[in-house]
Enzyme design. Structure first.
Site, PDB file in Angstrom:
ATOM      1  N   GLY A  14      -7.914  75.978  57.451  1.00  0.00           N
ATOM      2  CA  GLY A  14      -9.080  76.066  56.560  1.00  0.00           C
ATOM      3  C   GLY A  14      -8.928  75.150  55.357  1.00  0.00           C
ATOM      4  O   GLY A  14      -7.856  75.060  54.779  1.00  0.00           O
ATOM      5  N   ARG A  75      -8.719  72.554  63.636  1.00  0.00           N
ATOM      6  CA  ARG A  75      -7.842  73.484  64.340  1.00  0.00           C
ATOM      7  C   ARG A  75      -7.518  72.817  65.662  1.00  0.00           C
ATOM      8  O   ARG A  75      -8.345  72.115  66.226  1.00  0.00           O
ATOM      9  CB  ARG A  75      -8.519  74.836  64.478  1.00  0.00           C
ATOM     10  CG  ARG A  75      -8.789  75.422  63.079  1.00  0.00           C
ATOM     11  CD  ARG A  75      -8.881  76.917  63.041  1.00  0.00           C
ATOM     12  NE  ARG A  75      -8.514  77.441  61.738  1.00  0.00           N
ATOM     13  CZ  ARG A  75      -9.357  77.608  60.701  1.00  0.00           C
ATOM     14  NH1 ARG A  75     -10.630  77.279  60.814  1.00  0.00           N
ATOM     15  NH2 ARG A  75      -8.930  78.112  59.569  1.00  0.00           N
ATOM     16  N   ASP A 106      -1.115  79.893  56.554  1.00  0.00           N
ATOM     17  CA  ASP A 106      -0.110  80.560  57.384  1.00  0.00           C
ATOM     18  C   ASP A 106       0.001  79.936  58.779  1.00  0.00           C
ATOM     19  O   ASP A 106       1.102  79.673  59.272  1.00  0.00           O
ATOM     20  CB  ASP A 106      -0.498  82.042  57.488  1.00  0.00           C
ATOM     21  CG  ASP A 106       0.625  82.903  58.000  1.00  0.00           C
ATOM     22  OD1 ASP A 106       1.510  83.245  57.206  1.00  0.00           O
ATOM     23  OD2 ASP A 106       0.619  83.213  59.211  1.00  0.00           O
ATOM     24  N   SER A 108      -0.962  76.893  59.835  1.00  0.00           N
ATOM     25  CA  SER A 108      -0.478  75.510  59.782  1.00  0.00           C
ATOM     26  C   SER A 108       1.030  75.470  59.549  1.00  0.00           C
ATOM     27  O   SER A 108       1.738  74.656  60.155  1.00  0.00           O
ATOM     28  CB  SER A 108      -1.175  74.756  58.647  1.00  0.00           C
ATOM     29  OG  SER A 108      -2.563  74.808  58.844  1.00  0.00           O
ATOM     30  N   THR A 129      -4.489  77.273  50.768  1.00  0.00           N
ATOM     31  CA  THR A 129      -5.430  78.264  51.310  1.00  0.00           C
ATOM     32  C   THR A 129      -6.041  79.055  50.161  1.00  0.00           C
ATOM     33  O   THR A 129      -5.339  79.379  49.197  1.00  0.00           O
ATOM     34  CB  THR A 129      -4.743  79.236  52.286  1.00  0.00           C
ATOM     35  OG1 THR A 129      -5.602  80.373  52.494  1.00  0.00           O
ATOM     36  CG2 THR A 129      -3.421  79.771  51.774  1.00  0.00           C
ATOM     37  N   ASP A 131      -6.865  82.030  50.353  1.00  0.00           N
ATOM     38  CA  ASP A 131      -6.569  83.461  50.545  1.00  0.00           C
ATOM     39  C   ASP A 131      -5.380  83.982  49.727  1.00  0.00           C
ATOM     40  O   ASP A 131      -5.228  85.195  49.580  1.00  0.00           O
ATOM     41  CB  ASP A 131      -6.296  83.751  52.031  1.00  0.00           C
ATOM     42  CG  ASP A 131      -7.474  83.370  52.911  1.00  0.00           C
ATOM     43  OD1 ASP A 131      -8.611  83.420  52.408  1.00  0.00           O
ATOM     44  OD2 ASP A 131      -7.263  83.012  54.084  1.00  0.00           O
ATOM     45  N   ASP A 133      -2.411  84.242  50.628  1.00  0.00           N
ATOM     46  CA  ASP A 133      -1.701  85.215  51.465  1.00  0.00           C
ATOM     47  C   ASP A 133      -0.350  84.713  51.967  1.00  0.00           C
ATOM     48  O   ASP A 133       0.176  85.248  52.946  1.00  0.00           O
ATOM     49  CB  ASP A 133      -2.594  85.626  52.655  1.00  0.00           C
ATOM     50  CG  ASP A 133      -2.972  84.444  53.536  1.00  0.00           C
ATOM     51  OD1 ASP A 133      -2.744  83.290  53.125  1.00  0.00           O
ATOM     52  OD2 ASP A 133      -3.489  84.674  54.644  1.00  0.00           O
ATOM     53  N   ARG A 158     -25.136  90.432  39.835  1.00  0.00           N
ATOM     54  CA  ARG A 158     -25.189  91.570  38.902  1.00  0.00           C
ATOM     55  C   ARG A 158     -26.564  91.674  38.228  1.00  0.00           C
ATOM     56  O   ARG A 158     -27.079  92.770  38.013  1.00  0.00           O
ATOM     57  CB  ARG A 158     -24.101  91.426  37.844  1.00  0.00           C
ATOM     58  CG  ARG A 158     -24.129  92.509  36.794  1.00  0.00           C
ATOM     59  CD  ARG A 158     -23.064  92.260  35.757  1.00  0.00           C
ATOM     60  NE  ARG A 158     -21.729  92.563  36.257  1.00  0.00           N
ATOM     61  CZ  ARG A 158     -21.256  93.797  36.399  1.00  0.00           C
ATOM     62  NH1 ARG A 158     -22.011  94.835  36.100  1.00  0.00           N
ATOM     63  NH2 ARG A 158     -20.038  94.003  36.835  1.00  0.00           N
ATOM     64  N   ARG A 175      -8.824  86.801  54.618  1.00  0.00           N
ATOM     65  CA  ARG A 175      -8.140  87.115  55.885  1.00  0.00           C
ATOM     66  C   ARG A 175      -7.653  88.547  55.845  1.00  0.00           C
ATOM     67  O   ARG A 175      -8.435  89.445  55.649  1.00  0.00           O
ATOM     68  CB  ARG A 175      -6.994  86.140  56.122  1.00  0.00           C
ATOM     69  CG  ARG A 175      -7.539  84.895  56.778  1.00  0.00           C
ATOM     70  CD  ARG A 175      -6.737  84.523  57.974  1.00  0.00           C
ATOM     71  NE  ARG A 175      -6.124  83.254  57.686  1.00  0.00           N
ATOM     72  CZ  ARG A 175      -5.733  82.389  58.598  1.00  0.00           C
ATOM     73  NH1 ARG A 175      -5.820  82.684  59.875  1.00  0.00           N
ATOM     74  NH2 ARG A 175      -5.234  81.261  58.251  1.00  0.00           N
ATOM     75  N   LYS A 215     -21.967 107.484  38.209  1.00  0.00           N
ATOM     76  CA  LYS A 215     -22.411 108.608  37.383  1.00  0.00           C
ATOM     77  C   LYS A 215     -23.112 108.120  36.116  1.00  0.00           C
ATOM     78  O   LYS A 215     -24.182 108.562  35.762  1.00  0.00           O
ATOM     79  CB  LYS A 215     -21.193 109.462  37.012  1.00  0.00           C
ATOM     80  CG  LYS A 215     -21.521 110.922  37.120  1.00  0.00           C
ATOM     81  CD  LYS A 215     -20.384 111.891  36.884  1.00  0.00           C
ATOM     82  CE  LYS A 215     -19.025 111.324  36.599  1.00  0.00           C
ATOM     83  NZ  LYS A 215     -17.934 112.205  36.791  1.00  0.00           N
ATOM     84  N   GLN A 258     -17.360  80.109  49.191  1.00  0.00           N
ATOM     85  CA  GLN A 258     -16.090  80.292  48.484  1.00  0.00           C
ATOM     86  C   GLN A 258     -15.089  79.174  48.725  1.00  0.00           C
ATOM     87  O   GLN A 258     -14.092  79.066  48.024  1.00  0.00           O
ATOM     88  CB  GLN A 258     -15.421  81.601  48.933  1.00  0.00           C
ATOM     89  CG  GLN A 258     -16.205  82.827  48.618  1.00  0.00           C
ATOM     90  CD  GLN A 258     -15.795  83.993  49.501  1.00  0.00           C
ATOM     91  OE1 GLN A 258     -14.898  84.744  49.163  1.00  0.00           O
ATOM     92  NE2 GLN A 258     -16.455  84.165  50.618  1.00  0.00           N
ATOM     93  N   ARG A 259     -15.319  78.379  49.758  1.00  0.00           N
ATOM     94  CA  ARG A 259     -14.313  77.397  50.157  1.00  0.00           C
ATOM     95  C   ARG A 259     -14.408  76.072  49.404  1.00  0.00           C
ATOM     96  O   ARG A 259     -13.412  75.409  49.177  1.00  0.00           O
ATOM     97  CB  ARG A 259     -14.467  77.082  51.639  1.00  0.00           C
ATOM     98  CG  ARG A 259     -13.920  78.114  52.574  1.00  0.00           C
ATOM     99  CD  ARG A 259     -12.479  77.766  52.935  1.00  0.00           C
ATOM    100  NE  ARG A 259     -12.046  78.530  54.058  1.00  0.00           N
ATOM    101  CZ  ARG A 259     -12.257  78.179  55.324  1.00  0.00           C
ATOM    102  NH1 ARG A 259     -12.887  77.052  55.604  1.00  0.00           N
ATOM    103  NH2 ARG A 259     -11.830  78.936  56.292  1.00  0.00           N
TER     104      ARG A 259
HETATM  105  P1  ADP Z   1      -4.442  78.119  58.488  1.00  0.00           P
HETATM  106  O1  ADP Z   1      -3.404  77.079  58.283  1.00  0.00           O
HETATM  107  O2  ADP Z   1      -5.576  77.976  57.518  1.00  0.00           O
HETATM  108  O3  ADP Z   1      -3.840  79.506  58.524  1.00  0.00           O
HETATM  109  P2  ADP Z   1      -4.939  78.250  61.423  1.00  0.00           P
HETATM  110  O4  ADP Z   1      -4.340  79.616  61.566  1.00  0.00           O
HETATM  111  O5  ADP Z   1      -6.228  77.998  62.078  1.00  0.00           O
HETATM  112  O6  ADP Z   1      -5.148  77.837  59.884  1.00  0.00           O
HETATM  113  O7  ADP Z   1      -3.869  77.188  61.974  1.00  0.00           O
HETATM  114  C1  ADP Z   1      -4.135  75.815  61.903  1.00  0.00           C
HETATM  115  C2  ADP Z   1      -3.504  75.105  63.078  1.00  0.00           C
HETATM  116  O8  ADP Z   1      -2.092  75.244  63.042  1.00  0.00           O
HETATM  117  C3  ADP Z   1      -3.900  75.629  64.453  1.00  0.00           C
HETATM  118  O9  ADP Z   1      -5.140  75.152  64.895  1.00  0.00           O
HETATM  119  C4  ADP Z   1      -2.770  75.075  65.320  1.00  0.00           C
HETATM  120  O10 ADP Z   1      -2.984  73.714  65.604  1.00  0.00           O
HETATM  121  C5  ADP Z   1      -1.569  75.177  64.371  1.00  0.00           C
HETATM  122  N1  ADP Z   1      -0.782  76.383  64.668  1.00  0.00           N
HETATM  123  C6  ADP Z   1      -0.995  77.636  64.222  1.00  0.00           C
HETATM  124  N2  ADP Z   1      -0.061  78.496  64.711  1.00  0.00           N
HETATM  125  C7  ADP Z   1       0.759  77.757  65.496  1.00  0.00           C
HETATM  126  C8  ADP Z   1       1.912  78.038  66.297  1.00  0.00           C
HETATM  127  N3  ADP Z   1       2.427  79.264  66.366  1.00  0.00           N
HETATM  128  N4  ADP Z   1       2.487  77.009  66.980  1.00  0.00           N
HETATM  129  C9  ADP Z   1       1.995  75.764  66.899  1.00  0.00           C
HETATM  130  N5  ADP Z   1       0.902  75.434  66.163  1.00  0.00           N
HETATM  131  C10 ADP Z   1       0.296  76.402  65.480  1.00  0.00           C
END
Ligand code: ADP
Length: 326
Positions: A14, A75, A106, A108, A129, A131, A133, A158, A175, A215, A258-259
């Site tokens: 993202g 992705r 997470d 990536s 990100t 998030d 997170d 509001r 997320r 209230k 938000q992005r």
């Molecule tokens: P973010 O980085 O925002 O959490 P994604 O979860 O969509 O985004 O992950 C982005 C890209 O990272 C995925 O499309 C994929 O190419 C790669 N990726 C994610 N998890 C794995 C994994 N376990 N092994 C290899 N590549 C991964």
């Protein structure tokens, strides 16, 4: 480890405001220290499809104030396969890339970790990100901007909520984490935040209603973290209509609003510091670490600690929210 001469750079997953500031900082820091830089387009997809170009200081001129990412992001399913990563490695060799800097969330960084261990290849990650997170860092690049955007939007909602005596559920991103919802609720003076970290422990909606919700007020705003665990704003509104029909309930889903947008000063500074730190880390022989900030200090966080690890929310903030919404 062979000496690093050329550093590849990509943004993945993202998009988040501040990614451009990070791209600028990595590129300029690398060039300042005598490295060559290769920009890789569309995240891991560009690595697999060979969308790799030389990056000079001019490539990153005039981008610090823009949201999104000039390197684009995507992705990439192929990168999750052995064949995809093999192809990526071949392109890395073809372009003489000796190390990678990956900016993303997470997912990536999970991909980076997998690739680095399979090919014994140096990678440094930057947490990009909205998030917030990722464990091991107080803030991620993009979080502060998203929080400010949420504040801007909720302030406007509001006005309508109070003019019509309405109850608004406003869904925000995050997320599986409630940072945006909880901190957004504090910043906007919302009634409550319904977040996944608490949803399995207690029925936050019932509690809200029982504690005398509305209230003393004629309108209410509740921020809801998007998540199957909270049920999202739609799910909660549905429940209120059935169980508490006396309320005039409305839903707003902020979604991709938000992005985007120009990053805040805080995100630009964080991205600049982290981008420079990524090059310092490589020069120090670090690999397979994410750059984090811990009490304003830059830290190196092993991928294993940053990824798939719960980052606890600050429960004191929940208590403050409860106290301030009487
Ligand atoms: P973010 O980085 O925002 O959490 P994604 O979860 O969509 O985004 O992950 C982005 C890209 O990272 C995925 O499309 C994929 O190419 C790669 N990726 C994610 N998890 C794995 C994994 N376990 N092994 C290899 N590549 C991964």
């Amino acid at each position: 480890m062979a000496a690093i001469k050329t550093i590849g750079l990509l943004t993945s997953g993202g998009d988040a405001p501040g990614m451009n500031a990070a791209i600028r900082a990595v590129t300029r820091s690398a060039i300042y220290n005598g490295y060559k830089v290769k920009g890789i387009y569309r995240g891991y997809k560009g690595l697999v499809d060979d969308e790799i170009v030389d990056f000079k200081t001019q490539n990153v001129s005039n981008i610090i104030h823009h949201g999104g990412t000039i390197l684009k992001t995507a992705r990439c399913k192929e990168f999750k396969t052995d064949e995809g990563r093999q192809q990526a490695y071949e392109n890395i060799k073809k372009h003489g890339i000796d190390a990678l800097v990956v900016i993303g969330g997470d997912g990536s960084l999970s991909g980076a970790r997998q690739f680095a261990s399979e090919y014994d290849f140096p990678i440094v990650g930057l947490p990009g990100t909205i998030d917030n997170d990722l464990a091991g860092t107080d803030h991620t690049i993009g979080y502060d901007t998203a929080l400010n955007t949420i504040m801007w939007c909720v302030d406007r909602i509001r006005d309508t909520a109070s003019s019509h005596d309405r109850l608004f559920f406003i869904e925000v991103m995050g997320r599986e984490s409630g940072f945006l919802a909880l901190n957004g609720a504090i910043a906007t003076g919302a009634e409550a935040a319904i977040i996944p970290e608490i949803s399995t422990e207690q029925d936050q909606l019932a509690e809200l209603i029982e504690r005398g919700f509305r209230k003393s007020k004629n309108s209410s705003i509740v921020l809801v973290a998007e998540s199957p665990v909270t049920g999202g704003a739609m799910g909660l509104a549905e429940r209120v209509r059935k169980e508490y029909p006396q309320y005039d309930v409305r839903v707003t889903i902020l979604g991709h609003l938000q992005r985007g947008g120009s990053p805040t000063a805080q995100d630009r500074i964080l991205a600049s510091r982290m981008g420079a730190a990524a090059i310092d880390a490589l020069m120090e022989g670090q690999r397979n670490v994410m750059i984090g900030d811990d009490d304003e200090k830059i830290v190196y966080v092993p991928f294993s600690k940053a990824i798939h690890n719960d980052k606890p929310i600050d429960r004191e903030l929940l208590e403050i929210l409860r106290r301030l919404s009487i």
